[in-house]
Design an enzyme around this catalytic site. Structure first.
Site, mmCIF file in Angstrom:
data_model
loop_
_atom_site.group_PDB
_atom_site.id
_atom_site.type_symbol
_atom_site.label_atom_id
_atom_site.label_comp_id
_atom_site.label_asym_id
_atom_site.label_seq_id
_atom_site.Cartn_x
_atom_site.Cartn_y
_atom_site.Cartn_z
ATOM 1 C CG ASP A 81 71.132 25.826 39.788
ATOM 2 O OD1 ASP A 81 72.192 25.349 39.612
ATOM 3 O OD2 ASP A 81 70.194 26.081 38.856
ATOM 4 C CG ASP A 112 74.251 26.776 34.072
ATOM 5 O OD1 ASP A 112 74.768 27.942 33.315
ATOM 6 O OD2 ASP A 112 75.382 25.987 34.324
ATOM 7 C CG ASP A 114 66.860 25.072 36.803
ATOM 8 O OD1 ASP A 114 68.014 25.136 37.518
ATOM 9 O OD2 ASP A 114 66.829 24.481 35.718
#
Length: 227
Positions: free
Chosen positions: A11, A13, A173
Site C-alpha cells: 500500500d 498512503d 496500514d
C-alpha cells in the site's frame, strides 16, 4: 534449482509515505468549496485506503451523487495543487522505507508492486517525486479496479507477474489492506505507523511496529518459501 519468484505488494498512503497532512488539507478544501462542514480528522483518516468516490460517499452518505462527484473533483484539484507546490514534501517517505525498498529490489527473485487507492496520475507523480521509477514491476491503482477490500488489485498483480498465492504478500496500514489480502488468499502484513489502529489490522498474518521488524518478517517469508 532457482528460488521461485515472490511478489511483495505495498500500500502507499500510511505505509510507504506519510500523506496525512496533504489528505486533510485537500479534504478541507474540497468540503469548503462545496459549502459543507469537513468531517473530523479521525473520520477522514479512517477511510484512507478506499477509492476516492467510495470514501466520499461514506463521509457524506446523505448527499446525492452530484455532490459526491463535486467533492471528488475538488479533492483531486486541491491535492494536485499541493503536490505541485510542495513536491515530494507533500508525501514524505517514512524513515526506513527507501532503505527497505532498495534492499528488497536488490534480490532478483523478489518482485515489488503497489496496490493503492490512489489514482494513476497521483501514484505516478509520487513515484517520480521520490525517484522510485524502477522499483515496482506492477502498479495497481484505483482507476482500474473496484475499491479495496475487493481482491482485484492483488489478483491482477499476480496475473501480471505470474506469482502464486503462497508466494505473494500484501503490506498495508489499514483494515482494507488486510481484508483485501484475505479475500485474495495471500498473506497480509499490517503496519502500525499508518492510519488505522492496530486492533483493525486483522486478519493480518503479522503486525509490525517499524521497518526493521518488517524486514525481519519478510526475511522469514523468503526463507519459508525457499523450502
Amino acid at each position: 534449482m532457482s528460488a521461485p519468484l515472490r511478489l511483495i505488494l505495498f500500500d502507499v498512503d500510511g505505509t510507504l509515505v506519510d500523506s496525512q497532512a496533504t489528505i486533510v488539507a485537500a479534504m478541507r478544501a474540497a468540503f469548503g468549496a462545496a459549502g459543507l462542514e469537513t468531517p473530523a480528522r479521525s473520520e477522514l483518516m479512517s477511510g484512507v485506503g478506499l477509492s476516492l468516490p467510495v470514501l466520499m460517499k461514506a463521509l457524506v452518505p446523505e448527499q446525492d451523487d452530484r455532490t459526491v462527484n463535486r467533492l471528488v473533483a475538488g479533492y483531486k484539484e486541491a491535492y494536485h495543487d499541493i503536490r505541485l507546490s510542495q513536491g515530494s514534501a507533500h508525501s514524505p517517505l517514512y524513515p526506513g522505507a527507501r532503505a527497505l525498498l532498495e534492499n528488497l529490489n536488490g534480490s532478483p527473485e523478489l518482485l515489488l508492486g503497489v496496490a493503492t487507492g490512489k489514482s494513476k496520475r497521483g501514484l505516478d507523480a509520487l513515484i517520480e517525486a521520490h525517484g522510485l521509477e524502477r522499483m515496482f514491476v506492477t502498479r495497481q491503482v484505483a482507476d482500474h479496479h473496484p475499491s479495496k477490500p475487493h481482491p482485484s488489485m492483488i489478483d491482477t498483480a499476480r496475473a501480471e507477474t505470474g506469482v502464486a498465492r503462497d508466494d505473494t504478500i500484501m503490506i498495508g496500514d489499514t483494515s482494507f489492506d488486510m481484508q483485501m489480502a484475505s479475500a485474495a488468499g495471500v498473506a497480509g502484513i499490517g503496519v502500525t505507523w499508518g492510519y488505522h489502529h492496530r486492533s483493525a489490522l486483522e486478519p493480518a498474518r503479522n503486525v509490525v511496529e517499524d521497518f526493521a521488524q518488517l524486514a525481519d518478517v519478510l526475511n522469514t517469508f523468503r526463507a519459508v518459501n525457499h523450502g
